[in-house]
Write an enzyme that holds these catalytic residues in place. Structure first.
Site, PDB file in Angstrom:
ATOM      1  N   LYS A  15       1.230   4.198  -3.029  1.00 48.72           N
ATOM      2  CA  LYS A  15       0.998   5.623  -2.810  1.00 48.72           C
ATOM      3  C   LYS A  15       2.241   6.446  -3.152  1.00 48.72           C
ATOM      4  O   LYS A  15       2.137   7.547  -3.724  1.00 48.72           O
ATOM      5  CB  LYS A  15       0.548   5.875  -1.366  1.00 48.72           C
ATOM      6  N   TYR A  58       0.841  -1.202   0.000  1.00 51.20           N
ATOM      7  CA  TYR A  58       0.000   0.000   0.000  1.00 51.20           C
ATOM      8  C   TYR A  58       0.874   1.250   0.000  1.00 51.20           C
ATOM      9  O   TYR A  58       0.659   2.176  -0.796  1.00 51.20           O
ATOM     10  CB  TYR A  58      -0.915  -0.015   1.226  1.00 51.20           C
TER      11      TYR A  58
END
Length: 326
Positions: free
Chosen positions: A203, A199
């Site tokens: 990002k 994750y």
């Protein structure tokens, strides 16, 4: 003397940031724009396409923009949830008609459908002003145990789907001479976050992609907004990836005063859009100060693990234990 004066100004600038932050729920620039910048209703009559609009930040952003008088395209995979969001948008602004809020079912991973979906938006409203790339999922996992297929799947969803749709929009905006692309990143895109390695990587990748785009289009009338929320009170843990392919965490998100409401987060997102803010950070003071230290004082950040364990950071982030960590 001039260098000393400049040094004092820089030191004073960062000192003021830290003094002000305990009283704010976003970065100082966004807080200034909320108070003194353009109001959200300056977006009235803008055509805004929101992906990931069936829940969470995307859902609540739709409500805020509906009140402001925007025409909306709501996209996600779950048509039933999108219809629910549409009804609430219409209830929030009686001046909107059913034709002003379009439900467009879309799986952002199905890149081959993006061109057709984009053309549908233009045919429906005659234009697109703002594309909000909000679709994505979080993760809770131990770094060493993450299956490589999970990495691939998360990049397909959180990064490649966003980039594909944005490239189509960018070509349209370039020909049109104006437009605005927004992306929901995270404070995990600014600093490393334990137990969410993939994750975090997705990002960071978004910041790289859109940072490059910003420089390539500097001086043009195409705006970019990277919105970086911290802990938000949404049901994200239920859908979060784990370390295993095809598995969802399935945890209920704990209700906590440490998490910002989705409604407040969405309002700040709308402020960032109205004021064409390039990058906005949103979280309560404890998390924001941690991010400031990470971004501006990396030598101090290197000492923090001695005082804040990765397990404590995880529990602080989720307000409960969602992984068994030694």
């Amino acid at each position: 003397m001039i260098l000393e004066f400049i040094g004092l100004l820089v030191a004073g600038y960062y000192f003021f940031y830290f003094i002000a932050q305990p009283f704010l729920d976003c970065d100082l620039h966004l807080a200034y724009k909320e108070k003194y910048g353009k109001p959200i209703d300056t977006l009235r009559n803008k055509v805004v396409w929101i992906t990931g609009a069936s829940s969470g930040i995307g859902e609540h952003l739709a409500y805020v923009l509906a009140v402001a008088g925007c025409k909306l395209i709501l996209s996600a995979r779950r048509e039933g949830e999108l219809l629910r969001v549409k009804e609430r948008c219409l209830a929030g602004n009686k001046l909107l008609t059913a034709d002003d809020v379009e439900v467009l079912v879309l799986d952002v991973v199905a890149i081959e459908t993006h061109e057709k979906a984009f053309n549908h938006v233009i045919n429906k409203f005659g234009k697109l002003d703002i594309l909000v790339n909000n679709a994505g999922r979080s993760q809770r996992a131990l770094w060493a145990n993450i299956e490589i297929d999970v990495d691939r799947q998360m990049f397909e969803l959180n990064v490649f789907g966003t980039i594909s749709l944005s490239r189509i929009a960018m070509k349209y905006f370039s020909k049109r001479g104006e437009g605005h692309i927004a992306v929901t990143s995270s404070l995990a895109g600014v600093m490393g976050v334990p137990f969410s390695a993939t994750y975090t990587a997705t990002k960071h990748a978004l910041h790289g992609y859109f940072g490059a785009l910003r420089l390539e289009t500097f001086g043009q009338n195409t705006k970019i907004t990277i919105f970086c929320p911290g802990p938000i009170q949404t049901a994200f843990l239920a859908e979060s990836f784990t370390e295993k392919s095809g598995e969802k965490l399935g945890e209920e998100t704990a209700v906590s005063d440490a998490k910002m409401s989705a409604g407040r987060c969405a309002k700040l997102f709308a402020v960032a859009l109205a004021n064409e803010v390039y990058e906005a950070w949103v979280a309560y003071p404890k998390m924001m100060i941690l991010v400031y230290i990470c971004a501006y004082y990396p030598n101090i950040m290197n000492l923090l693990p001695k005082f804040i364990s990765s397990k404590k950071f995880l529990n602080m982030r989720d307000s409960k234990e969602v992984l068994k960590v030694e």
